[in-house]
Scaffold this motif. Sequence first.
Motif, PDB file in Angstrom:
ATOM      1  N   MET A  83      30.019  42.555  30.827  1.00 37.58           N
ATOM      2  CA  MET A  83      30.702  43.719  30.998  1.00 37.58           C
ATOM      3  C   MET A  83      31.302  44.008  32.312  1.00 37.58           C
ATOM      4  O   MET A  83      32.277  44.388  32.372  1.00 37.58           O
ATOM      5  CB  MET A  83      29.623  44.889  30.671  1.00 37.58           C
ATOM      6  N   LEU A  84      30.511  43.764  33.439  1.00 41.58           N
ATOM      7  CA  LEU A  84      30.944  43.661  34.861  1.00 41.58           C
ATOM      8  C   LEU A  84      32.116  42.881  35.023  1.00 41.58           C
ATOM      9  O   LEU A  84      33.056  43.124  35.556  1.00 41.58           O
ATOM     10  CB  LEU A  84      29.732  43.592  35.769  1.00 41.58           C
ATOM     11  N   ARG A  85      31.887  41.407  34.370  1.00 40.63           N
ATOM     12  CA  ARG A  85      33.156  40.681  34.824  1.00 40.63           C
ATOM     13  C   ARG A  85      34.279  41.005  34.015  1.00 40.63           C
ATOM     14  O   ARG A  85      35.339  40.835  34.577  1.00 40.63           O
ATOM     15  CB  ARG A  85      32.552  39.267  34.510  1.00 40.63           C
ATOM     16  N   ASN A  86      34.178  41.396  33.073  1.00 40.43           N
ATOM     17  CA  ASN A  86      35.124  41.738  31.971  1.00 40.43           C
ATOM     18  C   ASN A  86      36.158  43.233  32.664  1.00 40.43           C
ATOM     19  O   ASN A  86      37.368  43.175  32.860  1.00 40.43           O
ATOM     20  CB  ASN A  86      34.892  41.975  30.638  1.00 40.43           C
ATOM     21  N   THR A  87      35.015  43.938  33.256  1.00 37.04           N
ATOM     22  CA  THR A  87      35.816  45.131  34.042  1.00 37.04           C
ATOM     23  C   THR A  87      36.519  44.550  35.221  1.00 37.04           C
ATOM     24  O   THR A  87      37.846  45.088  35.352  1.00 37.04           O
ATOM     25  CB  THR A  87      34.744  46.067  34.524  1.00 37.04           C
ATOM     26  N   ARG A  88      36.149  43.632  36.047  1.00 35.23           N
ATOM     27  CA  ARG A  88      36.598  43.411  37.119  1.00 35.23           C
ATOM     28  C   ARG A  88      37.911  42.522  36.701  1.00 35.23           C
ATOM     29  O   ARG A  88      38.812  42.751  37.441  1.00 35.23           O
ATOM     30  CB  ARG A  88      35.738  42.160  37.697  1.00 35.23           C
ATOM     31  N   ILE A  89      38.043  41.798  35.836  1.00 37.88           N
ATOM     32  CA  ILE A  89      39.173  41.006  35.493  1.00 37.88           C
ATOM     33  C   ILE A  89      40.193  41.798  34.943  1.00 37.88           C
ATOM     34  O   ILE A  89      41.415  41.737  35.531  1.00 37.88           O
ATOM     35  CB  ILE A  89      38.729  40.105  34.152  1.00 37.88           C
ATOM     36  N   ILE A  90      39.962  43.014  34.209  1.00 35.47           N
ATOM     37  CA  ILE A  90      40.853  43.829  34.028  1.00 35.47           C
ATOM     38  C   ILE A  90      41.640  44.620  35.153  1.00 35.47           C
ATOM     39  O   ILE A  90      42.916  44.535  35.143  1.00 35.47           O
ATOM     40  CB  ILE A  90      40.438  44.939  32.728  1.00 35.47           C
ATOM     41  N   LEU A  91      40.574  44.995  36.004  1.00 34.35           N
ATOM     42  CA  LEU A  91      41.409  45.757  37.134  1.00 34.35           C
ATOM     43  C   LEU A  91      42.000  44.821  38.153  1.00 34.35           C
ATOM     44  O   LEU A  91      43.099  45.049  38.726  1.00 34.35           O
ATOM     45  CB  LEU A  91      40.158  46.280  37.913  1.00 34.35           C
ATOM     46  N   ALA A  92      41.575  43.510  38.259  1.00 33.02           N
ATOM     47  CA  ALA A  92      42.247  42.648  39.116  1.00 33.02           C
ATOM     48  C   ALA A  92      43.643  42.376  38.379  1.00 33.02           C
ATOM     49  O   ALA A  92      44.590  42.164  38.861  1.00 33.02           O
ATOM     50  CB  ALA A  92      41.595  41.203  38.996  1.00 33.02           C
ATOM     51  N   SER A 150      38.362  40.315  45.086  1.00 36.64           N
ATOM     52  CA  SER A 150      38.177  39.877  43.659  1.00 36.64           C
ATOM     53  C   SER A 150      39.182  40.664  43.060  1.00 36.64           C
ATOM     54  O   SER A 150      39.309  40.543  41.548  1.00 36.64           O
ATOM     55  CB  SER A 150      36.799  39.536  43.240  1.00 36.64           C
ATOM     56  N   VAL A 151      39.420  41.962  43.305  1.00 31.71           N
ATOM     57  CA  VAL A 151      40.096  42.803  42.645  1.00 31.71           C
ATOM     58  C   VAL A 151      41.280  43.374  43.063  1.00 31.71           C
ATOM     59  O   VAL A 151      42.594  43.437  42.352  1.00 31.71           O
ATOM     60  CB  VAL A 151      39.085  44.012  42.338  1.00 31.71           C
ATOM     61  N   ILE A 152      41.522  43.894  44.222  1.00 28.20           N
ATOM     62  CA  ILE A 152      42.436  44.586  44.754  1.00 28.20           C
ATOM     63  C   ILE A 152      43.527  43.674  45.321  1.00 28.20           C
ATOM     64  O   ILE A 152      44.959  43.770  45.253  1.00 28.20           O
ATOM     65  CB  ILE A 152      42.100  45.565  45.824  1.00 28.20           C
ATOM     66  N   CYS A 153      42.858  42.640  46.145  1.00 26.06           N
ATOM     67  CA  CYS A 153      44.324  41.486  46.897  1.00 26.06           C
ATOM     68  C   CYS A 153      44.727  40.850  45.732  1.00 26.06           C
ATOM     69  O   CYS A 153      43.933  39.915  45.124  1.00 26.06           O
ATOM     70  CB  CYS A 153      43.131  40.637  47.655  1.00 26.06           C
ATOM     71  N   PRO A 154      46.051  40.798  45.662  1.00 26.50           N
ATOM     72  CA  PRO A 154      46.641  39.842  44.543  1.00 26.50           C
ATOM     73  C   PRO A 154      46.485  38.560  44.854  1.00 26.50           C
ATOM     74  O   PRO A 154      46.734  37.572  44.033  1.00 26.50           O
ATOM     75  CB  PRO A 154      48.520  40.691  44.677  1.00 26.50           C
ATOM     76  N   LEU A 155      46.577  38.005  46.164  1.00 29.94           N
ATOM     77  CA  LEU A 155      46.401  36.628  46.578  1.00 29.94           C
ATOM     78  C   LEU A 155      45.181  36.250  45.945  1.00 29.94           C
ATOM     79  O   LEU A 155      45.126  34.763  45.694  1.00 29.94           O
ATOM     80  CB  LEU A 155      46.611  36.335  48.066  1.00 29.94           C
ATOM     81  N   GLY A 156      44.162  36.986  46.246  1.00 28.32           N
ATOM     82  CA  GLY A 156      42.788  36.341  45.314  1.00 28.32           C
ATOM     83  C   GLY A 156      43.044  36.156  43.889  1.00 28.32           C
ATOM     84  O   GLY A 156      42.396  35.124  43.494  1.00 28.32           O
ATOM     85  N   THR A 157      43.482  37.051  43.383  1.00 25.67           N
ATOM     86  CA  THR A 157      43.839  36.848  42.140  1.00 25.67           C
ATOM     87  C   THR A 157      44.859  35.521  41.433  1.00 25.67           C
ATOM     88  O   THR A 157      44.478  34.947  40.610  1.00 25.67           O
ATOM     89  CB  THR A 157      44.308  38.215  41.360  1.00 25.67           C
ATOM     90  N   SER A 160      32.076  38.856  44.620  1.00 23.49           N
ATOM     91  CA  SER A 160      31.382  39.495  43.571  1.00 23.49           C
ATOM     92  C   SER A 160      32.431  39.501  42.169  1.00 23.49           C
ATOM     93  O   SER A 160      32.474  40.347  41.586  1.00 23.49           O
ATOM     94  CB  SER A 160      31.426  40.949  44.051  1.00 23.49           C
ATOM     95  N   CYS A 161      32.390  38.246  41.769  1.00 20.01           N
ATOM     96  CA  CYS A 161      33.487  37.958  40.674  1.00 20.01           C
ATOM     97  C   CYS A 161      32.704  37.958  39.491  1.00 20.01           C
ATOM     98  O   CYS A 161      33.180  38.013  38.217  1.00 20.01           O
ATOM     99  CB  CYS A 161      33.918  36.356  40.931  1.00 20.01           C
ATOM    100  N   MET A 162      31.388  38.024  39.494  1.00 18.42           N
ATOM    101  CA  MET A 162      30.346  37.886  38.374  1.00 18.42           C
ATOM    102  C   MET A 162      30.388  36.727  37.435  1.00 18.42           C
ATOM    103  O   MET A 162      29.873  36.663  36.373  1.00 18.42           O
ATOM    104  CB  MET A 162      30.776  39.243  37.427  1.00 18.42           C
ATOM    105  N   ASP A 163      30.869  35.627  37.870  1.00 15.83           N
ATOM    106  CA  ASP A 163      30.926  34.462  37.128  1.00 15.83           C
ATOM    107  C   ASP A 163      29.722  33.953  37.111  1.00 15.83           C
ATOM    108  O   ASP A 163      29.300  33.311  35.878  1.00 15.83           O
ATOM    109  CB  ASP A 163      31.943  33.210  37.864  1.00 15.83           C
ATOM    110  N   CYS A 164      28.879  33.787  38.106  1.00 14.73           N
ATOM    111  CA  CYS A 164      27.518  33.316  37.857  1.00 14.73           C
ATOM    112  C   CYS A 164      26.702  33.916  37.058  1.00 14.73           C
ATOM    113  O   CYS A 164      25.613  33.335  36.243  1.00 14.73           O
ATOM    114  CB  CYS A 164      27.112  33.308  39.275  1.00 14.73           C
ATOM    115  N   ILE A 165      26.716  35.403  36.931  1.00 17.71           N
ATOM    116  CA  ILE A 165      26.025  35.950  36.046  1.00 17.71           C
ATOM    117  C   ILE A 165      26.362  35.695  34.616  1.00 17.71           C
ATOM    118  O   ILE A 165      25.440  35.603  33.655  1.00 17.71           O
ATOM    119  CB  ILE A 165      26.427  37.412  36.354  1.00 17.71           C
ATOM    120  N   ALA A 166      27.631  35.659  34.531  1.00 13.45           N
ATOM    121  CA  ALA A 166      28.202  35.251  33.017  1.00 13.45           C
ATOM    122  C   ALA A 166      27.647  33.816  32.461  1.00 13.45           C
ATOM    123  O   ALA A 166      27.356  33.691  31.482  1.00 13.45           O
ATOM    124  CB  ALA A 166      29.494  35.355  32.944  1.00 13.45           C
TER     125      ALA A 166
END
Length: 499
Positions: free
Chosen positions: A1-10, A68-75, A253-259
């Motif tokens: 859930m956290l990872r998916n939320t982060r991806i949507i916001l990113a 992981s969310v706001i910076c477009p270069l990170g995405t 805090s990309c949450m990939d490890c948790i997933a």
Amino acid sequence: MLRNTRIILAIFFFIGATLLFLDFTGTIHAWFGWIAKVQFLPAVLAVNVVVVLGLIALTFLFGRVYCSVICPLGTLQDIFAKFGKWSKKNRYSYSPALNVWRYSLFVIMVIAIIFGIGSIIGMLAPYSSFGRIVHSLFSPVWQWGNNLLAGYAEKIDSYAFYPTEIWVRSLGVFLTALITLAVLAILAWRNGRTYCNTICPVGTFLGFLSRFSLYRPTIELAKCNSCGLCSRNCKSSCIDSKNHKIDYSRCVSCMDCIAKCHKGAIKYTYKRLPNESLQTSADTSTEPANDSSRRNFLSLLAFAGSASLLKAAEKTVDGGLAVIEDKKIPTRKNFISPPGSSGHANISSRCTGCQLCVSVCPNQVLRPSGNPENFFHPVASYERGYCRPECTKCSEVCPTGAIKRIDTAEKSSIQIGRAQWIKENCIPLTDGVSCGNCERHCPVGAIQMIASIAGDEESLKIPAVDTEKCIGCGACENLCPSRPFSAIYVEGNERHRTI
């Protein structure tokens, strides 16, 4: 859930930031202009205390979610890293942090900000690098697609689209953007977030703060079976699965490890477990001998800087159907900075060279400088158009305060330069015909035609410039029929005047 939320916001922030640089009409900024203003470095340079403190508080609470969310270069790096994952799964591995490089470049950035060395700021700023990539490389493709639609719409008597001219505004900036994109793509495809955790000064600063974040991924020894799956999927290479440690200064805090953890041994929580420990700079400052990719990145970045020595090749036409001799850029003693910038000093100290103002200029006046002294910064030149008094788009979109917001009344009273007459190029004297184009098109009435021979009112008329009334808009220079150099050109003011 956290990872998916982060991806949507990113994805939302990435698309919004991309559209800002692709939109040549300036309409998107009414909806997504705030995305540029919440970028960390632009907010710092604009002295936007609310945004800066908000991002710092966000990092203290949740870690490097900005990266992981706001910076477009990170995405953008995550997108390239995704292609790498498709080619080879579980491909990452833990590596110690290159703290010497990280903090050295951070100090260089701080010094550049203090002393107003805009070229260094622009080279290291992540948001500016993203803007140059989109504007220089992707925007021409976007405009080409728009022109195709405009051509089709014209055939069916629709004017929903209008064609725009596609041209390279600065060869040096174009090459820098191309090299930056290539290097980022290769490194992200192979090693994930190498740029974020080795070069980016914003990542270094937020990484220092995230060591003390309230919420962060935490490893539970009781559940961990040391399979290493978390480490092999960590694009920041910050999880030491053998010692059950996470370097929170590099974790985004990309949450990939948790997933990826099948045992539920990693949780994103505020709870501090007894076995939790942070990696310190003492045990992460050594550089592994085989870390060639990071060294290659640094060498290629230096090569990108050398591209600043290249000047843009400028072309123009007369606006009609026939191509005539191209106008050439005059040699100016002082470059022309945009209205609202107050002059050279302000734009040099605050501009990051993101190209946002260049992308929305509807008159093709602004282009990024290829001069090493003000590389990346917007300068005005009038071979393709002139700065219309009713246009204030560049001041509306600047996120750093390098170009302050002005209205049309203010713009008409700001002198960014002064027109200079070149006798040797003036058509009435060279061709023996009357002209007066400069007088007819001057929006402030700063040019009058006077007799070329004193006392002989029947002689051909030549322009006389009232430098106290001239605002430096460039209408006279742009519309002068003289080729290849105009008979009248604008010399920039180092410090803008109010007239």
